[in-house]
Design a protein around this motif. Sequence first.
Motif, mmCIF file in Angstrom:
data_model
loop_
_atom_site.group_PDB
_atom_site.id
_atom_site.type_symbol
_atom_site.label_atom_id
_atom_site.label_comp_id
_atom_site.label_asym_id
_atom_site.label_seq_id
_atom_site.Cartn_x
_atom_site.Cartn_y
_atom_site.Cartn_z
ATOM 1 N N GLY A 311 0.839 -1.194 0.000
ATOM 2 C CA GLY A 311 0.000 0.000 0.000
ATOM 3 C C GLY A 311 0.872 1.242 0.000
ATOM 4 O O GLY A 311 2.099 1.179 -0.129
ATOM 5 N N ASP A 351 -1.318 -1.978 4.230
ATOM 6 C CA ASP A 351 -1.905 -3.285 3.934
ATOM 7 C C ASP A 351 -0.853 -4.325 4.269
ATOM 8 O O ASP A 351 0.224 -4.330 3.658
ATOM 9 C CB ASP A 351 -2.291 -3.393 2.457
ATOM 10 C CG ASP A 351 -3.391 -2.422 2.069
ATOM 11 O OD1 ASP A 351 -4.243 -2.148 2.923
ATOM 12 O OD2 ASP A 351 -3.378 -1.929 0.934
ATOM 13 N N SER A 441 -10.239 -7.777 4.984
ATOM 14 C CA SER A 441 -9.023 -7.526 5.757
ATOM 15 C C SER A 441 -9.202 -6.569 6.921
ATOM 16 O O SER A 441 -8.354 -6.504 7.802
ATOM 17 C CB SER A 441 -7.939 -6.957 4.833
ATOM 18 O OG SER A 441 -8.373 -5.716 4.289
ATOM 19 N N ASP A 482 -5.421 -3.099 7.857
ATOM 20 C CA ASP A 482 -5.676 -4.122 6.846
ATOM 21 C C ASP A 482 -4.771 -5.325 7.063
ATOM 22 O O ASP A 482 -3.563 -5.257 6.822
ATOM 23 C CB ASP A 482 -5.468 -3.550 5.445
ATOM 24 C CG ASP A 482 -6.610 -2.655 5.025
ATOM 25 O OD1 ASP A 482 -7.767 -3.055 5.234
ATOM 26 O OD2 ASP A 482 -6.360 -1.556 4.503
#
Length: 1003
Positions: A311, A351, A441, A482
């Motif tokens: 991310g 993430d 997530s 996430d």
Amino acid sequence: MFINTHTYFSLRYGTIASRALLEYFQHVGIQRFAITDINTTSACLEILRMAPTYNVSPIIGVDFRNGAQQQFIMYAASNNGFKNINTYLSHFLHTETQIPKTAKKLPDTFVVYPFQQNQHKKLGKHEYLGVRATDLNRLKFSPWRKKTHKLVALHTISFQDKKGFNTHRLLRAIDNNTLLSKLTVSEQGSETHTYISAEKLKESFKEFPELLCNAISLLEQCHVTFDFSKETPNNQQCFTKSETEDYSLLKKLTYSGLPYRFGKNPEKSILSRIEKELDIIKQKGFVSYFLINWHILEYARSKGYFYVGRGSGANSVVAYLLRITDVDPIELDLYFERFINLYRKNPPDFDIDFSWTDRDDITKFIFKTFKNTALITVYNTFKYKAAVRELGKVFGLPKAEIDILSSGRYNFTTLDKLSQLVVTYSQRIEGFPNYLGIHASGIIISEKPIHYYTATFMPPKGFATTQFDMVVAEDIGLYKFDILSQRGLGKIKDAVTIIRNNHPKDARIDIHDIKRFKQDERIKHLLRNAKAIGCFYVESPAMRMLLRKLQVDDYLGLVAASSVIRPGVAKSGMMRQYILRHRFPEKRNEAHPALLDIMPETYGVMVYQEDVIKVAHYFGGLDLGEADMLRRGMSGKFRSRDEFLKVKQQFFDNCKKQGKSYELTAEVWRQTESFAGYAFAKGHSASYAVESYQSLFLKAYYPLEYMVATLNNGGGFYRQELYVHEARMHGGSILPPCVNKSEALAVIRATNIYLGFAFLQSLESKTITRLIEERQYNGHFSSLDNFIDRVPISMDQISILIKINAFRFTNRNKRELLWEAHMKINKISFEEKKLLLFTAEKVNYKTPNLPNTLLEDAFDELELLGYPLCNPFSLLIQPPKGTLRAQHLYHFENRLVKINGYLVTIKHTATANGKRMFFGTFLDEDGDFIDTVHFPPVAAKYPFRGKGIYQIIGKVLNEFDCITIEVTQMERLAIIEDPRYAEGAVQTRASGKRYKNIVVSSE
């Protein structure tokens, strides 16, 4: 005066969208009303956020029901009352217990009981009876007529009108899994629970007007407010005891990570970047967010879990030093402001990918470590085809008719009345929330208790889950962590373990040595030649072709390719431009000078999400806050929001003021809009590239071990069969399961790969467990009798093992073994084996002569594995004619060719005018790839007809050194009749020597 209204979040009951309900009350001029959905608070925060736009002031609560039976309605007098209601409702949702007739007394709440069922109830100070218009005659003769101060007018709104009521009944039938004709009255609402004007309601209660006044008074005593400005995140504020201590810890951890990442003497530019980032992180209040992520990943490393931080968080050098990510933002010149900037209201976004085997433990750790934690829900909505099937069953249509309606291949005007109703109401409920699921997530860690914002339910995994989705969570300032899972990391982790077992000398392999991998010539060779089957993110046909076109062989090129492959770049028409400008430098002059100046690294083509911000800021004149809002708005979640539309208009206005032509502005906007929703942040692409390099290293040096790990982690982009084929292409001998040598999953011994028992269709897990445990405790099996004596097994289960040749160590024909097993095993039942002092010798029957052939083995494998272990070309009725192979196609550019290919995968897509076309991937007889394109006329005339070998006729195209065949004609070739069921004995027509890659299972 309306104290009981439902949205369609009263799942499979209400039929009114939240916005539509607000529009209605704005239209009729009613400001105060109550949103009281059934057993949910899903709509509450969204409605409170939107309410000012409609000049209304709703109050919020919950309609507590068992099925359709209303027990009571609770209203939140304050935010604390809302928290108490959420906690109370969550108790019933978590334990799945019945809701009682009497509500628990909760501070800052009011309760209304339905009058008809509660006339004899003693009421507390905060409790009332809700009287419907249909109850008024009974009220006249009730003692309550003299105590009207405890009575309120109760009119329920669940649907808009008669059509809404019909939709409601269908939803109730779906929920009860019953025919509409059998839906009981007790499981549905009343036809009168629709919109009604204030005047008509007053007319209904004209004999008891004080009941309406009491309802209004109840509404006026309730005030719940939330801050939707997003100025201050509501996530857990401190990781330690104070913000000061948090910052000191973050600073210490950051600088202590310098030697690991940059050595003992980092450059001044790195130190300057660290200071800048730490200052912004502190100013924006994101210190605890970094520390929480660091703590989660510190735990993961302590457990030996593989993970990838990706991310936009990869744009941060602080994240890199904390080992949240493995991407060096200095090396890639990553734009930190894409991640965090002083103008950005939304928090950073990490993430974190874990192996699919490790993620649940990470989630448990988070719930155990942090107090106010919950998973985020997703609203699983009715899709049209699913709605057709549900309503078809409700109306009692035969399956064949439902299949026709679901396919869409019908003329509406010729349908009978019931079928027309199914279609009409399927369209009506399409998009309605159907049930609450779990976000892939998202986890929130809140400063306040989760129930301050929402009720929670308990899915089977056992983690409390919110009743609102991630968009609502962000609206209220709860930003998710996430925690994702992927099988790619499982492949890497397992491959390293297998390599250490198979190659003890390489036990110290460092899979995190990315700097070395970037310079590795073997990896460069795999990239340049797109030989990356099984490797994370670079194995799909589209990526394989893109790598060939770009001739990528370095890290930066792969980072760009990871984003170029995304749909947005292709949709904007800029993928081809990027390839041209990459391969031919003179083409870079075709870029608009302003865009080339903004994005010189990508030749004036938008490739990363950062490019949207750059174009919006430098080309469109937006400030960084507006530019980021534009980037977020294009993600799809906010595309319709007013703030996004304002930014779009600002973009055009600014360009006009700067003297840019409308045509140029519109073209840049078109590229930006079509691209942004699907683009990766550059740091995200870089994170993907790191994992790709890890898997490429394993593939380059340990292909067989890596393929075994790939098989054991569920494959990748392709079916299991292709990874078996890939292992064979690298010199592996693929062997079917063996009761003495195989495990549940695939194992490798030298170059022999034994497929796992779990790969066999219909072989039960308990059978596999018994077999392996018995072998571990008491050694190898010596014969079929020995196996039957030691492993309790049914006839259908042992026949699977025999058919796949798992007893080949006996050197007996498997057809004879099957016959013998039938004689010795009870077909109906079997008992656990008991330990006996003496084992009785089994009766040995004389077995008939039952030969089997290699081709019969292939059909057994097809049945049990889903694919044969021999070359599939050996199963054709007619041996393949011609010698043309994929490697020859370069010499036939723009010529018509005929070639045979074994189907690997198909990609379905549509042209600009909506016509269906396909891209095909095949293997030739040597095992090399053939790529095909099937335009709509050919796709319609020569459709794919399932797995098998196809004769392909088409024109050879060469685009940027990537060969494809534009198909003009295609036919699936016939295979031999299944010899197991053919008349007479069938002798093999191929020993296996004639066909390359055929495997005869001898060890």
